[in-house]
Design an enzyme around this catalytic site. Structure first.
Site, PDB file in Angstrom:
ATOM      1  CG  HIS A  37     -18.120 -83.380  14.042  1.00  0.00           C
ATOM      2  ND1 HIS A  37     -16.808 -83.485  14.611  1.00  0.00           N
ATOM      3  CD2 HIS A  37     -18.661 -82.638  14.801  1.00  0.00           C
ATOM      4  CE1 HIS A  37     -16.855 -82.230  15.356  1.00  0.00           C
ATOM      5  NE2 HIS A  37     -17.755 -81.846  15.461  1.00  0.00           N
TER       6      HIS A  37
ATOM      7  N   GLY B 137     -17.921 -75.301  17.505  1.00  0.00           N
ATOM      8  CA  GLY B 137     -17.226 -74.938  18.692  1.00  0.00           C
ATOM      9  C   GLY B 137     -17.848 -74.099  19.744  1.00  0.00           C
TER      10      GLY B 137
ATOM     11  CG  ASP C 195     -14.584 -85.940  13.955  1.00  0.00           C
ATOM     12  OD1 ASP C 195     -15.314 -86.922  13.777  1.00  0.00           O
ATOM     13  OD2 ASP C 195     -14.787 -84.809  13.714  1.00  0.00           O
TER      14      ASP C 195
ATOM     15  CG  ASN D  88     -18.309 -77.988  21.519  1.00  0.00           C
ATOM     16  OD1 ASN D  88     -17.804 -79.056  21.479  1.00  0.00           O
ATOM     17  ND2 ASN D  88     -18.899 -77.145  21.005  1.00  0.00           N
TER      18      ASN D  88
ATOM     19  CB  SER E  93     -19.609 -78.842  15.206  1.00  0.00           C
ATOM     20  OG  SER E  93     -19.317 -79.581  16.263  1.00  0.00           O
TER      21      SER E  93
END
Length: 199
Positions: free
Chosen positions: A171, A57, A168, A85, A20
């Site tokens: 990011h 993801g 968040d 991830n 991402s």
């Protein structure tokens, strides 16, 4: 020498294999760092095409599985920006390292003259000192083992900085993506320059 049939064939192809962070999660695609790098290459009038294969993801195992499809087109430079991830899921660093090793090996087996740039990642301290140390070391170990180009930390100057990240806290926002692009460009530019000089 046979004439080039199209401009695309004449251009250097740079493939960004990422998650991402590369896909530009939460932002328009033109604000993701590969798109910014395309603008910078265009400003130099370099015949370079940046291909964003970032997938939200994505893990190193997922990236490895996608290679047969992604490698249907030529790749001159492969930027590997995977692993984050894996770490956030607590996957064994040795498994992540092995997946990245296979990605590097398959790229070299498929494209004889490919240049490979590996982007390192770091994990937050809440995962424990042993894990974060092992995770960070897997990237430096691979650089030494496979002799690839290296960005020690893709999110250098961005990670943990609230003003440069989306709500968040993970990011990058548009300004953060510009800093990530700069982190990549410092290593990528001389690689591209060498490829263009050799043509």
């Amino acid at each position: 020498m046979e004439p080039i049939d199209s401009a695309t064939e004449a251009e250097l192809q740079v493939l960004f294999l990422g998650n991402s962070l590369t896909a530009g999660y939460g932002l328009p695609l033109d604000q993701a760092y590969p798109a910014l790098l395309q603008l910078w290459a265009d400003s130099l009038h370099w015949p370079v095409t940046m291909v964003n294969a970032g997938l939200s993801g994505e893990t190193t195992a997922g990236g490895l599985r996608r290679l047969p499809w992604l490698f249907r087109s030529n790749v001159d430079v492969l930027v590997i920006a995977l692993g984050g991830n894996d770490g956030l899921r607590g996957l064994p660093p040795d498994a992540t390292k092995d997946n990245l090793r296979q990605i590097i090996d398959q790229a070299r087996d498929t494209f004889a003259d490919v240049s490979i740039l590996l982007a390192g990642m770091q994990m937050p301290p809440n995962l424990g000192d042993d894990y974060t140390a092992a995770f960070s070391a897997l990237f430096t170990d691979l650089v030494e083992e496979k002799d690839v180009h290296f960005i020690p930390f893709l999110l250098e100057g961005v990670g943990g900085v609230d003003a440069l990240n989306q709500s968040d806290g993970i990011h990058p926002n548009a300004e953060g993506q510009r800093i990530v692009a700069d982190n990549v460009w410092r290593v990528l530019r001389p690689i591209l320059d060498a490829h263009l000089t050799d043509r």
